[in-house]
Design a protein around this motif. Structure first.
Motif, mmCIF file in Angstrom:
data_model
loop_
_atom_site.group_PDB
_atom_site.id
_atom_site.type_symbol
_atom_site.label_atom_id
_atom_site.label_comp_id
_atom_site.label_asym_id
_atom_site.label_seq_id
_atom_site.Cartn_x
_atom_site.Cartn_y
_atom_site.Cartn_z
ATOM 1 N N SER A 298 28.537 45.542 18.648
ATOM 2 C CA SER A 298 28.398 45.181 20.058
ATOM 3 C C SER A 298 29.598 45.716 20.820
ATOM 4 O O SER A 298 30.683 45.862 20.270
ATOM 5 C CB SER A 298 28.331 43.666 20.225
ATOM 6 O OG SER A 298 27.080 43.172 19.841
ATOM 7 N N GLY A 299 29.363 45.987 22.084
ATOM 8 C CA GLY A 299 30.438 46.510 22.921
ATOM 9 C C GLY A 299 30.425 48.013 23.033
ATOM 10 O O GLY A 299 31.058 48.583 23.931
ATOM 11 N N GLY A 300 29.698 48.694 22.127
ATOM 12 C CA GLY A 300 29.600 50.147 22.209
ATOM 13 C C GLY A 300 28.729 50.579 23.383
ATOM 14 O O GLY A 300 28.003 49.781 23.983
ATOM 15 N N PRO A 301 28.769 51.869 23.724
ATOM 16 C CA PRO A 301 28.034 52.338 24.910
ATOM 17 C C PRO A 301 26.623 52.834 24.607
ATOM 18 O O PRO A 301 26.355 53.353 23.524
ATOM 19 C CB PRO A 301 28.896 53.510 25.367
ATOM 20 C CG PRO A 301 29.414 54.112 24.086
ATOM 21 C CD PRO A 301 29.623 52.929 23.153
ATOM 22 N N LEU A 302 25.735 52.664 25.572
ATOM 23 C CA LEU A 302 24.463 53.372 25.612
ATOM 24 C C LEU A 302 24.677 54.528 26.578
ATOM 25 O O LEU A 302 24.970 54.311 27.766
ATOM 26 C CB LEU A 302 23.340 52.465 26.103
ATOM 27 C CG LEU A 302 21.974 53.133 26.264
ATOM 28 C CD1 LEU A 302 21.405 53.537 24.899
ATOM 29 C CD2 LEU A 302 21.000 52.222 27.003
ATOM 30 N N VAL A 303 24.556 55.744 26.061
ATOM 31 C CA VAL A 303 24.893 56.939 26.853
ATOM 32 C C VAL A 303 23.622 57.723 27.161
ATOM 33 O O VAL A 303 22.881 58.112 26.249
ATOM 34 C CB VAL A 303 25.904 57.829 26.091
ATOM 35 C CG1 VAL A 303 26.247 59.064 26.917
ATOM 36 C CG2 VAL A 303 27.167 57.041 25.760
ATOM 37 N N CYS A 304 23.374 57.932 28.436
ATOM 38 C CA CYS A 304 22.219 58.710 28.889
ATOM 39 C C CYS A 304 22.730 59.844 29.772
ATOM 40 O O CYS A 304 23.327 59.588 30.829
ATOM 41 C CB CYS A 304 21.239 57.845 29.670
ATOM 42 S SG CYS A 304 20.612 56.410 28.769
ATOM 43 N N GLY A 305 22.515 61.089 29.330
ATOM 44 C CA GLY A 305 22.963 62.238 30.118
ATOM 45 C C GLY A 305 24.452 62.264 30.363
ATOM 46 O O GLY A 305 24.921 62.531 31.478
ATOM 47 N N LYS A 306 25.242 61.932 29.346
ATOM 48 C CA LYS A 306 26.708 61.949 29.387
ATOM 49 C C LYS A 306 27.309 60.859 30.274
ATOM 50 O O LYS A 306 28.495 60.890 30.598
ATOM 51 C CB LYS A 306 27.227 63.327 29.832
ATOM 52 C CG LYS A 306 26.854 64.443 28.881
ATOM 53 C CD LYS A 306 27.466 65.771 29.305
ATOM 54 C CE LYS A 306 27.103 66.882 28.320
ATOM 55 N NZ LYS A 306 27.700 68.177 28.691
ATOM 56 N N VAL A 307 26.477 59.883 30.666
ATOM 57 C CA VAL A 307 26.954 58.751 31.466
ATOM 58 C C VAL A 307 26.725 57.464 30.675
ATOM 59 O O VAL A 307 25.641 57.258 30.118
ATOM 60 C CB VAL A 307 26.212 58.673 32.819
ATOM 61 C CG1 VAL A 307 26.641 57.449 33.611
ATOM 62 C CG2 VAL A 307 26.457 59.950 33.632
ATOM 63 N N ALA A 308 27.746 56.601 30.600
ATOM 64 C CA ALA A 308 27.597 55.308 29.926
ATOM 65 C C ALA A 308 26.865 54.364 30.870
ATOM 66 O O ALA A 308 27.413 53.951 31.895
ATOM 67 C CB ALA A 308 28.959 54.737 29.551
ATOM 68 N N VAL A 309 25.630 54.042 30.514
ATOM 69 C CA VAL A 309 24.808 53.207 31.400
ATOM 70 C C VAL A 309 24.687 51.766 30.908
ATOM 71 O O VAL A 309 24.327 50.865 31.666
ATOM 72 C CB VAL A 309 23.395 53.799 31.581
ATOM 73 C CG1 VAL A 309 23.474 55.177 32.209
ATOM 74 C CG2 VAL A 309 22.631 53.852 30.256
ATOM 75 N N GLY A 310 24.960 51.536 29.603
ATOM 76 C CA GLY A 310 24.805 50.194 29.056
ATOM 77 C C GLY A 310 25.859 49.856 28.034
ATOM 78 O O GLY A 310 26.537 50.741 27.494
ATOM 79 N N VAL A 311 26.014 48.552 27.755
ATOM 80 C CA VAL A 311 26.938 48.034 26.746
ATOM 81 C C VAL A 311 26.105 47.247 25.728
ATOM 82 O O VAL A 311 25.344 46.352 26.109
ATOM 83 C CB VAL A 311 27.995 47.100 27.363
ATOM 84 C CG1 VAL A 311 28.946 46.570 26.282
ATOM 85 C CG2 VAL A 311 28.776 47.802 28.466
#
Length: 525
Positions: A206-219
């Motif tokens: 937990s705490g890691g990023p969800l990355v979409c198109g080189k942008v961190a959109v979620g945790v």
């Protein structure tokens, strides 16, 4: 000591709670060198990896608020391999800036900033980079491929990995995600992976990023606890764009609001750490778990238990049990309010056979005013029906005790519900019933004391010295002794539902007779 810490920590992290600490990467691959250089390993004072995180400025890492529970003291930056850490150049002490509205993952706001003790070097030759955040809310198309990364387990029951792992996960439509989950999801989340795919996360990072198109959109926030290799519900992430004003404000001030800040301290606290890990290992507690499944029960006879109510949300999903106490009121557990009950179904033992016109009643919730959480008691709620129930051969109320109850040890009582019939199972469409022995309150409190100090307004039955009892699935259902509803299913030790090893806990209805009578007399909350 080191070995004991490691043993307890590994076992704690393999247990799931809705607020599970960390999330493993399932069916992923090793991350390539010189990519994802924003990744941070959030660690405790013993330098164990406890959560993921990611660098968003030279002096701030973003992670999940629930990672606070394992007392992070530092982050490691600049390496994908946790066996290769230079403490002088890669480790940074941190101050925690938890979102001020955070309570638990399933209630949202599961986000936290970590202020670094010194600035991270971000030069061209540096192995450390920041990741971009969205500048506004980004509409994410269904099935869009994003990436989640972490150092967590790679399979159920496995161990942490030293090499950073990553996996592609598809975005899941929020309406579909909400429909798949039994509990009501908070508004500020994104769903991706763990549903219709063998890829996703589980306990571990937990705490890691969800990355979409080189942008961190979620945790990474939480997921379904039972099956990490092939998760059956979508994985849940905190949506970062919702919190941009709070993030930007903290970054501009370069410090936390005084009420948010928690300065990490060092020093020897071996005993405290042992107790913390042992507590979570024993309970694997999910106080947000909605209720209780019936273990080792049988189908309820059609002509009996005609007081039973299925408490449901606005999608017609069963979320809790309840029971009719008068033609216009159902009694249930206060914690069921977290799933936003909107109606009850009366007059059927089979939830596949519901006539919405004659069996469904909209409700108004009348939660006990002193309720905060199950562990502090007052876990009781009345539901006012939109119209009087028709009392006939299918629907009958159950009587309540008139005074404080006195029940002998081992007296046989009954608990009823539509919950799961085994650990990791599915909800039962047919009403289940099981006999459970009454447990002396002194004995019950003694058994629970290492885990939780029980409130005074409870009674105990089943789940101890017997294989019969309840687990996740039907809180709010009744404990029936001698034809009277004496208790409301409240909570249990939720790790082992087939063979519970501490007594199941119910709210003692007789302690709330005055409150109940006052509301019934007013016919309103």
């Amino acid at each position: 000591m080191h070995a004991l810490h490691k043993f307890l920590l590994i076992h704690v992290l393999t247990c799931f709670g809705g607020n599970a600490l960390r999330s493993e990467i399932i069916n992923g691959k090793k991350t390539k060198p010189k990519s994802m250089q924003y990744m941070a390993s959030v660690q405790n004072k013993h330098r164990y990896h406890i959560c993921g995180g990611f660098l968003i400025s030279e002096d701030f890492v973003l992670t999940a608020a629930h990672c606070e529970d394992t007392n992070p003291t530092s982050v490691v930056l600049g390496t994908h391999n946790l066996r290769k850490v230079d403490d002088k150049t890669m480790r940074y002490g941190v101050k925690m800036c938890k979102h001020p509205s955070y309570v638990k993952p399933v209630m949202g706001n599961d986000i936290m900033l970590l202020k670094l003790s010194r600035k991270a070097p971000l030069g061209k030759k540096s192995l450390i980079k920041t990741i971009q955040l969205p500048s506004r809310q980004i509409p994410l198309k269904e099935n869009k491929k994003c990436v989640v990364a972490g150092w967590g387990f790679t399979r159920t029951g496995g161990g942490n990995v030293n090499d950073l792992q990553e996996v592609n996960v598809p975005i899941i439509n929020l309406e579909k995600c909400q429909k798949a989950w039994i509990i009501a999801l908070p508004a500020n989340v994104i769903c991706a992976g763990g549903y219709g795919t063998k890829k996703g996360f589980c306990q571990g990072d937990s705490g890691g990023p969800l990355v979409c198109g080189k942008v961190a959109v979620g945790v990474v926030s939480f997921n379904n606890k039972n099956n990490c290799d092939y998760p059956e519900l979508p994985n849940i992430y905190t949506e970062i764009s919702t919190f941009l004003p709070w993030i930007n404000d903290t970054l501009n001030k370069k410090t936390c609001h005084p009420k948010e800040a928690q300065q990490v301290e060092s020093g020897s606290m071996m005993h405290a750490l042992h107790m913390f890990l042992l507590f979570h290992l024993l309970t694997c507690l999910g106080p947000n778990a909605l209720g209780s499944e019936i273990i080792n029960g049988k189908n309820a006879p059609e002509a009996l238990m005609l007081y039973m109510a299925s408490v449901q949300n606005n999608m017609g999903d069963h979320i809790c049990g309840g029971f009719l106490i008068r033609e216009d009121f159902v009694l249930t557990a206060a914690h069921c309010i977290r799933s936003n009950p909107t109606s009850v179904v009366l007059g059927t033992h089979n939830l596949k056979k519901v006539d919405n016109r004659t069996m469904r009643y909209n409700v108004k919730t009348c939660k006990h005013p002193s309720f905060k959480n199950e562990r502090q008691g007052n876990d009781i709620m009345l539901l006012k029906l939109s119209k009087n129930a028709r009392l006939d051969k299918r629907v009958k109320p159950i009587r309540l005790p008139k005074t404080v109850i006195k029940i002998k040890d081992n007296a046989k009582c009954r608990v009823v519900g539509w919950g799961f019939i085994r650990t990791g199972g599915e909800l039962s469409n047919k009403l289940q019933v099981v006999d459970v022995p009454f447990v002396n309150l002194t004995v019950c409190k003694t058994r629970w004391r290492p885990l939780n100090e029980l409130p005074d307004d409870v009674i105990c039955a089943g789940g101890y010295g017997t294989k019969n009892g309840f687990c996740q699935g039907d809180s709010g259902g009744p404990l029936v002794c001698g034809g009277e509803a004496v208790g409301v299913v409240s909570f249990n030790m939720n790790r082992n539902c087939d063979y519970p090893n501490v007594p199941n806990v119910y709210t003692n209805i007789s302690k709330y007779l005055k409150w109940i009578k006052d509301i019934l007399k007013k016919k309103n909350c």
